[in-house]
Design a protein around this motif. Structure first.
Motif, PDB file in Angstrom:
ATOM      1  N   ASP A  56       0.807  -1.228   0.000  1.00  0.00           N
ATOM      2  CA  ASP A  56       0.000   0.000   0.000  1.00  0.00           C
ATOM      3  C   ASP A  56       0.839   1.277   0.000  1.00  0.00           C
ATOM      4  OD1 ASP A  56      -2.454  -1.409  -0.010  1.00  0.00           O
ATOM      5  OD2 ASP A  56      -2.268  -1.716   2.156  1.00  0.00           O
ATOM      6  N   SER A  57       2.063   1.214  -0.504  1.00  0.00           N
ATOM      7  CA  SER A  57       2.917   2.401  -0.542  1.00  0.00           C
ATOM      8  C   SER A  57       2.768   3.181  -1.843  1.00  0.00           C
ATOM      9  CB  SER A  57       4.384   2.014  -0.342  1.00  0.00           C
ATOM     10  OG  SER A  57       4.823   1.130  -1.355  1.00  0.00           O
ATOM     11  N   ILE A  58       2.031   2.636  -2.815  1.00  0.00           N
ATOM     12  CA  ILE A  58       1.831   3.316  -4.091  1.00  0.00           C
ATOM     13  C   ILE A  58       0.503   4.058  -4.058  1.00  0.00           C
ATOM     14  CG2 ILE A  58       1.410   2.957  -6.568  1.00  0.00           C
ATOM     15  CD1 ILE A  58       3.434   0.711  -6.472  1.00  0.00           C
ATOM     16  N   GLU A  59       0.566   5.317  -4.485  1.00  0.00           N
ATOM     17  CA  GLU A  59      -0.628   6.164  -4.529  1.00  0.00           C
ATOM     18  C   GLU A  59      -1.708   5.527  -5.405  1.00  0.00           C
ATOM     19  OE1 GLU A  59      -1.824  10.514  -6.356  1.00  0.00           O
ATOM     20  OE2 GLU A  59       0.276  10.003  -6.115  1.00  0.00           O
ATOM     21  N   ARG A  60      -2.937   5.596  -4.930  1.00  0.00           N
ATOM     22  CA  ARG A  60      -4.056   5.034  -5.672  1.00  0.00           C
ATOM     23  C   ARG A  60      -5.119   6.088  -5.919  1.00  0.00           C
ATOM     24  NH1 ARG A  60      -1.495   0.873  -4.050  1.00  0.00           N
ATOM     25  NH2 ARG A  60      -1.806  -1.211  -4.792  1.00  0.00           N
ATOM     26  N   THR A  61      -5.944   5.847  -6.933  1.00  0.00           N
ATOM     27  CA  THR A  61      -7.058   6.747  -7.229  1.00  0.00           C
ATOM     28  C   THR A  61      -8.191   6.493  -6.245  1.00  0.00           C
ATOM     29  OG1 THR A  61      -8.116   5.198  -8.740  1.00  0.00           O
ATOM     30  CG2 THR A  61      -6.464   6.691  -9.697  1.00  0.00           C
ATOM     31  N   LEU A  62      -9.263   7.241  -6.381  1.00  0.00           N
ATOM     32  CA  LEU A  62     -10.410   7.068  -5.483  1.00  0.00           C
ATOM     33  C   LEU A  62     -11.048   5.693  -5.607  1.00  0.00           C
ATOM     34  CD1 LEU A  62     -12.119  10.556  -5.865  1.00  0.00           C
ATOM     35  CD2 LEU A  62     -10.749   9.713  -3.945  1.00  0.00           C
ATOM     36  N   VAL A  63     -10.892   5.032  -6.757  1.00  0.00           N
ATOM     37  CA  VAL A  63     -11.484   3.707  -6.922  1.00  0.00           C
ATOM     38  C   VAL A  63     -10.478   2.598  -6.610  1.00  0.00           C
ATOM     39  CG1 VAL A  63     -13.264   4.418  -8.547  1.00  0.00           C
ATOM     40  CG2 VAL A  63     -11.031   3.734  -9.415  1.00  0.00           C
ATOM     41  N   GLY A  64      -9.311   2.956  -6.093  1.00  0.00           N
ATOM     42  CA  GLY A  64      -8.355   1.961  -5.633  1.00  0.00           C
ATOM     43  C   GLY A  64      -7.332   1.499  -6.645  1.00  0.00           C
ATOM     44  N   LYS A  65      -7.326   2.081  -7.841  1.00  0.00           N
ATOM     45  CA  LYS A  65      -6.351   1.670  -8.859  1.00  0.00           C
ATOM     46  C   LYS A  65      -5.088   2.521  -8.732  1.00  0.00           C
ATOM     47  CE  LYS A  65      -9.665   0.037 -12.236  1.00  0.00           C
ATOM     48  NZ  LYS A  65     -10.104   0.139 -13.622  1.00  0.00           N
ATOM     49  N   ALA A  66      -3.939   1.887  -8.927  1.00  0.00           N
ATOM     50  CA  ALA A  66      -2.673   2.613  -8.871  1.00  0.00           C
ATOM     51  C   ALA A  66      -2.517   3.494 -10.098  1.00  0.00           C
ATOM     52  CB  ALA A  66      -1.512   1.629  -8.794  1.00  0.00           C
ATOM     53  N   ARG A  67      -1.919   4.666  -9.913  1.00  0.00           N
ATOM     54  CA  ARG A  67      -1.542   5.500 -11.058  1.00  0.00           C
ATOM     55  C   ARG A  67      -0.364   4.819 -11.704  1.00  0.00           C
ATOM     56  NH1 ARG A  67      -0.063  11.192  -9.195  1.00  0.00           N
ATOM     57  NH2 ARG A  67       0.429  11.352 -11.401  1.00  0.00           N
ATOM     58  N   ARG A  68      -0.480   4.423 -12.941  1.00  0.00           N
ATOM     59  CA  ARG A  68       0.519   3.582 -13.589  1.00  0.00           C
ATOM     60  C   ARG A  68       1.731   4.320 -14.134  1.00  0.00           C
ATOM     61  NH1 ARG A  68      -0.364  -1.339 -11.612  1.00  0.00           N
ATOM     62  NH2 ARG A  68      -2.540  -1.873 -11.804  1.00  0.00           N
ATOM     63  N   VAL A  69       1.521   5.459 -14.789  1.00  0.00           N
ATOM     64  CA  VAL A  69       2.633   6.191 -15.394  1.00  0.00           C
ATOM     65  C   VAL A  69       2.601   7.622 -14.901  1.00  0.00           C
ATOM     66  CG1 VAL A  69       3.688   7.012 -17.535  1.00  0.00           C
ATOM     67  CG2 VAL A  69       2.617   4.750 -17.460  1.00  0.00           C
ATOM     68  N   ILE A  70       3.738   8.090 -14.416  1.00  0.00           N
ATOM     69  CA  ILE A  70       3.862   9.465 -13.936  1.00  0.00           C
ATOM     70  C   ILE A  70       4.989  10.104 -14.745  1.00  0.00           C
ATOM     71  CG2 ILE A  70       4.355  10.947 -11.967  1.00  0.00           C
ATOM     72  CD1 ILE A  70       3.235   8.551 -10.237  1.00  0.00           C
ATOM     73  N   ASP A  71       4.630  11.053 -15.588  1.00  0.00           N
ATOM     74  CA  ASP A  71       5.599  11.695 -16.475  1.00  0.00           C
ATOM     75  C   ASP A  71       6.159  12.922 -15.785  1.00  0.00           C
ATOM     76  OD1 ASP A  71       7.099  12.751 -18.515  1.00  0.00           O
ATOM     77  OD2 ASP A  71       5.518  12.613 -20.013  1.00  0.00           O
ATOM     78  N   GLN A  72       7.456  12.872 -15.413  1.00  0.00           N
ATOM     79  CA  GLN A  72       8.091  13.985 -14.720  1.00  0.00           C
ATOM     80  C   GLN A  72       9.035  14.755 -15.639  1.00  0.00           C
ATOM     81  OE1 GLN A  72       9.757  11.879 -11.308  1.00  0.00           O
ATOM     82  NE2 GLN A  72       8.002  12.506 -10.097  1.00  0.00           N
ATOM     83  N   ARG A  73       8.932  14.506 -16.953  1.00  0.00           N
ATOM     84  CA  ARG A  73       9.773  15.237 -17.900  1.00  0.00           C
ATOM     85  C   ARG A  73       9.272  16.665 -18.026  1.00  0.00           C
ATOM     86  NH1 ARG A  73       9.129  11.146 -22.741  1.00  0.00           N
ATOM     87  NH2 ARG A  73       7.022  11.361 -21.934  1.00  0.00           N
ATOM     88  N   PRO A  74      10.179  17.618 -18.315  1.00  0.00           N
ATOM     89  CA  PRO A  74       9.747  19.010 -18.496  1.00  0.00           C
ATOM     90  C   PRO A  74       8.776  19.130 -19.670  1.00  0.00           C
ATOM     91  CG  PRO A  74      12.157  18.832 -18.538  1.00  0.00           C
ATOM     92  CD  PRO A  74      11.613  17.454 -18.463  1.00  0.00           C
ATOM     93  N   LYS A  75       7.776  19.953 -19.520  1.00  0.00           N
ATOM     94  CA  LYS A  75       6.801  20.178 -20.585  1.00  0.00           C
ATOM     95  C   LYS A  75       7.372  21.181 -21.583  1.00  0.00           C
ATOM     96  CE  LYS A  75       3.712  17.776 -18.349  1.00  0.00           C
ATOM     97  NZ  LYS A  75       4.269  16.491 -18.083  1.00  0.00           N
ATOM     98  N   GLY A  76       7.061  20.969 -22.861  1.00  0.00           N
ATOM     99  CA  GLY A  76       7.465  21.964 -23.848  1.00  0.00           C
ATOM    100  C   GLY A  76       8.329  21.492 -24.913  1.00  0.00           C
TER     101      GLY A  76
END
Length: 76
Positions: A56-76
């Motif tokens: 349970d250390s991974i952030e989940r949405t309100l319906v309990g699903k894990a956020r699968r991809v988090i893009d931390q690259r600079p925008k632009g």
């Protein structure tokens, strides 16, 4: 598990242990992460850092699903 797309083309895969393995110490989680890092490189052909967290250390949405991809690259 989650995949973080980071600047400079590096990636991090975060995964978590199943509850029955919650007692695994930091050393065991590090060893598992190293094994998984090798498997990702072998099977997918991509180098990625692998972090193994507690259940349970991974952030989940309100319906309990894990956020699968988090893009931390600079925008632009």
């Amino acid at each position: 598990s989650q995949l973080f797309a980071e600047p400079a083309g590096s990636s991090t895969v975060r995964c978590e242990l199943r509850p029955e393995f919650a007692s695994a110490d930091t050393g065991m989680r590090r060893e598992l992460g190293e094994w998984l890092q090798h498997r990702v490189k072998t099977l997918v052909g991509v180098s990625a850092e692998v972090e193994v967290g507690l259940p349970d250390s991974i952030e989940r949405t309100l319906v309990g699903k894990a956020r699968r991809v988090i893009d931390q690259r600079p925008k632009g």
